[in-house]
Scaffold this motif. Sequence first.
Motif, mmCIF file in Angstrom:
data_model
loop_
_atom_site.group_PDB
_atom_site.id
_atom_site.type_symbol
_atom_site.label_atom_id
_atom_site.label_comp_id
_atom_site.label_asym_id
_atom_site.label_seq_id
_atom_site.Cartn_x
_atom_site.Cartn_y
_atom_site.Cartn_z
ATOM 1 N N THR A 60 3.702 -2.176 3.970
ATOM 2 C CA THR A 60 2.842 -3.358 3.983
ATOM 3 C C THR A 60 1.391 -3.026 4.308
ATOM 4 O O THR A 60 0.507 -3.830 4.069
ATOM 5 C CB THR A 60 3.366 -4.392 4.989
ATOM 6 N N SER A 61 1.161 -1.859 4.884
ATOM 7 C CA SER A 61 -0.224 -1.433 5.097
ATOM 8 C C SER A 61 -0.288 0.070 4.899
ATOM 9 O O SER A 61 0.728 0.770 4.975
ATOM 10 C CB SER A 61 -0.686 -1.769 6.523
ATOM 11 N N ARG A 62 -1.482 0.547 4.662
ATOM 12 C CA ARG A 62 -1.631 1.986 4.480
ATOM 13 C C ARG A 62 -1.259 2.718 5.785
ATOM 14 O O ARG A 62 -0.642 3.782 5.758
ATOM 15 C CB ARG A 62 -3.080 2.298 4.074
ATOM 16 N N HIS A 76 0.813 -1.218 0.000
ATOM 17 C CA HIS A 76 0.000 0.000 0.000
ATOM 18 C C HIS A 76 0.846 1.267 0.000
ATOM 19 O O HIS A 76 1.873 1.342 0.673
ATOM 20 C CB HIS A 76 -0.922 -0.011 1.218
#
Lengths: 295, 779, 147
Positions: B116-118, B36
């Motif tokens: 890996t994540s927003r 992301h």
Amino acid sequence: MKPQVFAYHDPSSVEEALELLARHGPGAKVLAGGQSLLPLLNLRLARPEVLVDINRIDSLDYLAEESGWLRVGARVRQRWVERDPAVRRAVPLLAEAVRYVGHVQIRNRGTVCGSLAHADPAAELPAVAVAVGARMVARSRAGAREIPAEEFFTGPLSTALSPDELLVEARFPCSPPGWGWAFVEVSNRHGDYALCAVAAGVCVADGRVRDARLAYAGAGPVPVRLPQAETALREGWPLEDALRAACSEARRLLEPEADIHASADFRRHLAGVLTERVVRLAYRRAVDGAGGARA
Amino acid sequence: MATRWLGSPIKRNEDPRLLVGQGLFVDDVQLPGMVHAAVLRSPHAHARILRIDARRASQHPEVLLVLTHADLPPALKEPLPKLIPHPDLKHHKTQYALAPDKVRHVGEPVAFVVATSRAAAEDALELIEVDYDPLPAVVDLEEAAAGRPALVHEDIGTNVAAHSVQRVGDYEAARARAHLVLARRFVVDRGCASPIETRGVVAQWDPKARQLTVWDSTQAPIPIRNGLAALFGLAQKDVRVVAPDVGGGFGPKIMMFYPEEVLVPLAAMRLGRPVKWIEDRREHFLATNHERTQIHDAEIALDQDGRILGVRTVFLHDAGAYIPYGLIVPIVAECTLPGPYRVPNYHAEFRAVFTNKTIVSPYRGAGRPHGVFVMERLLDLAARQLGMDRAEIRRRNFIQPHEFPYDVGLIYQDNAPLIYDSGNYPAALERALEAVEYDRWPEQKARYRAEGRRVGLGFACYVEGSGIGPYEGCRVTVEPSGKVFVATGVGTQGQGHFTSFAQVVADALGVDVQDVHVVTGDTAAFGWGTGTFASRAAVVAGSAVHLAAKAVQQKALQVAATLLEASPEDLELADGYVRVRGAPSRSVSLGEVARAANPLRGVIPAEWEGPGLEATRYFAPPRGTFSHGVHAALVEVDPETATLRFLRYVVVHDCGVVLNPLILDGQIHGGVAQGIGGAFFERLVYDGSGQLLSGSFMDFHIPTAVEIPEIEVHHQETPSPLNPLGAKGAGEGGVIPVPALLAQAIEDALDDLDLEITQMPLHPDALFHLIQAARRRQP
Amino acid sequence: MRIEGNETLHAPRDRVWALLDDPQALAGCTPGLEELRPVGPDEFEAVLSIGIAAVRGTYKGKLRITERTPPLRYGVQVEGSSAAGFVRATGVLELEDQGVQTGVRWSGDVQVGGALTLGSRMIPGIARMLASQFFQCLDRKLQEGAA
Ligand SMILES: Cc1cc2nc3c(=O)[nH]c(=O)nc-3n(C[C@H](O)[C@H](O)[C@H](O)COP(=O)(O)OP(=O)(O)OC[C@H]3O[C@@H](n4cnc5c(N)ncnc54)[C@H](O)[C@@H]3O)c2cc1C
């Protein structure tokens, strides 16, 4: 728009919640309906380290009328208050004003106490609390105390609660006989914070105003009560003169801030216009014996 | 042609899927291993970048990639492509994928992080240190035009990107012989579209096949594909761009490129993992294009009978920080201004000016509301001065039905002469006036007054340029199942193409509309086209669909003629079959025809144009077609609280032949709602330092169902001679006249105050101050 | 966003001035001020921790005294930024001699950037609240000093 990492607790008792608040101090925030807190978290304007979710505390989910007071527990949703016939009878002003808070979806989650604790100066319920003389019941591990509404709101988004205190209940005095109540608001759209709103109650006997309560939202840093305008209503006669005097007091005394939606002079003007409208409405209701809000 | 489907108010094919949450929007795309992205945006309106240090962000354990301008490949270090050049556009400045050394509006991308994540990506944004040296912000449009207080682009020595003049006749001479010359300044302020779905991009790179797939919430998937192929040195066939379901476009998603549209694919190629970026609402307010600010100094010259001798408008157009989309908005504004009226002498002149604000490109209306506001206001105010009825002054100036095609004398946004193809302007006005009982309005208004209510009637007329070229195409295929598949290059953002295109095909092939499956916005399904803009999809792509369907119809008849041993002239298509007219038992299903058209042995006759029950056709209109309409409304004004309530809203709308009245009504309803929002509720408020102060839905007030009245739509049909469907565009008519109408209605409601409304949008505070000023002027 | 107000401090003007002119005393009354380090003449680096309800942040920035006209006018400029955005403010205090007490006319201009702009509706009110805390504190100090 994702919140910063926080620790999450969802205690099932008030005691546990108070324990958590005491442990984490200003780093902790209570999560009630989340309708104000979650946007702040997502925008990262609020960055609490710990959230104490009170939604699992069943003992805070009560709405009761008891010796002249309507007691609203901290988990009571605004929608409950809006729909409960007992509220309409006991504190008609609350039932009427709560419909101006956002939309049904918001009120399904948002709590009465959350709105009071959030203390937005343009919010409806704090003005109601000040108008009727509600009392806030705060608890911490050290004990409980009651704070009169007029002392509870200390500034924009600021209250007399200390970080380790939970607002466990708001108490609204039940409307005595002879009183009529009304709430009017101007907002850009339905459901927005008020550009200006006025909560009013008048006690009428033999056609004359014997007593009055007036509180304004969107007209200052906190919900403002205007004793001078109340006095004008009480002492003025005939009613038209009293109204004129009350409106001019409102225009003279209120010191609203300007923001992108309304200039200070527009808000002051609205305060005058709405004072007249709300008092007429409350007066009519008092005379009709309707006591309060439209059904 | 039997028109069982076309013209009927059938429900939309796409709705069941969308209503139960089975749509595919970009954020619904979930791919294995997807990571992301988040964008670091300038908090300053105007500043030099002294230093960027992204080391701490790169070291964040969940971060995979951090990009600043320095990290970009050479092709992406250049300014992004210039769209739609124009000889008058001297300084065609476009933005960078990531700002190199200077930022020019709040929200301009400065760095790009993939994690890996927003949430982790947003955490990492906070670790990037950027030293800015703030410069004075260019906020006020007139100041900007004068080069103050700074230059947005120093290298060009001016803030004026373009200066353009168009003339018809001789305005000065007309003015000299006028009975009345009325001059006013009109100000239209910023607005934005606010689609429910913000922008979003997902990109996936297959390193072995060397193929790039991009899901993009765009109105122009094919140009995006072509642009990406060029930037990354790939063959167009190896780039697939899908604009799946798009949750509203309204213009801003026609851009090419927004920085994220190149950064996400770049990151996916660098990382070898799918990358997703979804714009959040806060970003959307700052980083998706706005529109609307123009200041018009306008003048109208009339004879004593109220006939227009000439009009002049000299205006400033706020382009924002860059001008990627060229001069479309101001050109459309000046070309829309004359509207349904004869304007024998016209002088239109504008300067497009850079400011330190979000970029401007067309938003539903795209200059048209401005033009209509200026013209309708000039007529209203002139009528007042001449003591003439506001409907009468319009009647005296309308282009008459026999005058078409009518050459306005200007060059339009498609570089073609502005020639109205057809219309009936007087009839539309009379119909609207009848609907609101204009002739009885004085008594009605007096009745409201007697009740203590201030109600005003407002109406406004407009002509909407639509359906411009260059072209669109379509392939219609009947499969052996009997199902029909339609592919076209335009994208769909809620206009109901899955239904209206299906209707065109269903009629031509005699099949049920639900058996026609339409694919739009997927470059793998159809690779030629320009996009959905300027109310053109139904007209241009719709005509291509029609031509392709007709070609398939002809082929079906030819193939079936062999199968049924009949002459094609004796055959008809109905209910999914090709039948011998008068002998329905002699029939063959379309599926069988499709199978026969693709034989495993034998000969395909030359007139089949190849195998299969399939045809591809293109439609390229010579120039645009012109819809028109009149809106009329009753508006109640509370002069004490400066708030409004619409009591009635009537639209008379002429977009030629109506393909689906239900969809058309929806387009109009949405347009009116957006128009009302833009005229009274929604405001983009900037402070003096170029900060947007109303950048969330808490402060940017889109009206809800409570504020929007019931809308009554009357369809008038004057077919266009320029396309086989006789259709005209309908996408923007709902919004265009709303500001003009609202101004007139408020003035009418408060006619004792002698208000003049010359600014839009209004809002309660602005209206309050207008009322107060008018009261002070009163004796 | 411009805000202004009037306050009364219960001490003669020269004492008020003396207090204003003492950065450390001033620092003690600035709401949320955690650090104030001189970095040049009339220039300081500051760390402020300001929390209004759930919205709290640590702002690092500069404080500059822009005007000093004893005992009449005093001007400051503050710039700070936090993860939520930045604040730039200028303020002017004008002191009016009222014998045993001093009238203060103050005005300020506040600009915010970043996510803080979303709270613009609230900023004048909050600024006023912080200003009033500041003056209450000064007044307390003045009265303590007098006692
Ligand atoms: C679209 C929309 C429209 C809205 N319109 C309005 C409107 O017109 N008028 C209006 O007044 N509000 C409006 N709101 C805000 C909404 O009314 C909130 O419900 C209310 O302000 C807070 O209630 P909550 O239960 O959701 O509190 P939360 O969001 O959970 O909490 C708000 C704050 O109060 C604190 N808090 C909550 N409960 C307690 C407690 N028991 N003890 C101590 N602290 C507590 C929290 O820590 C937090 O700081 C709107 C919100 C939205 C999303």
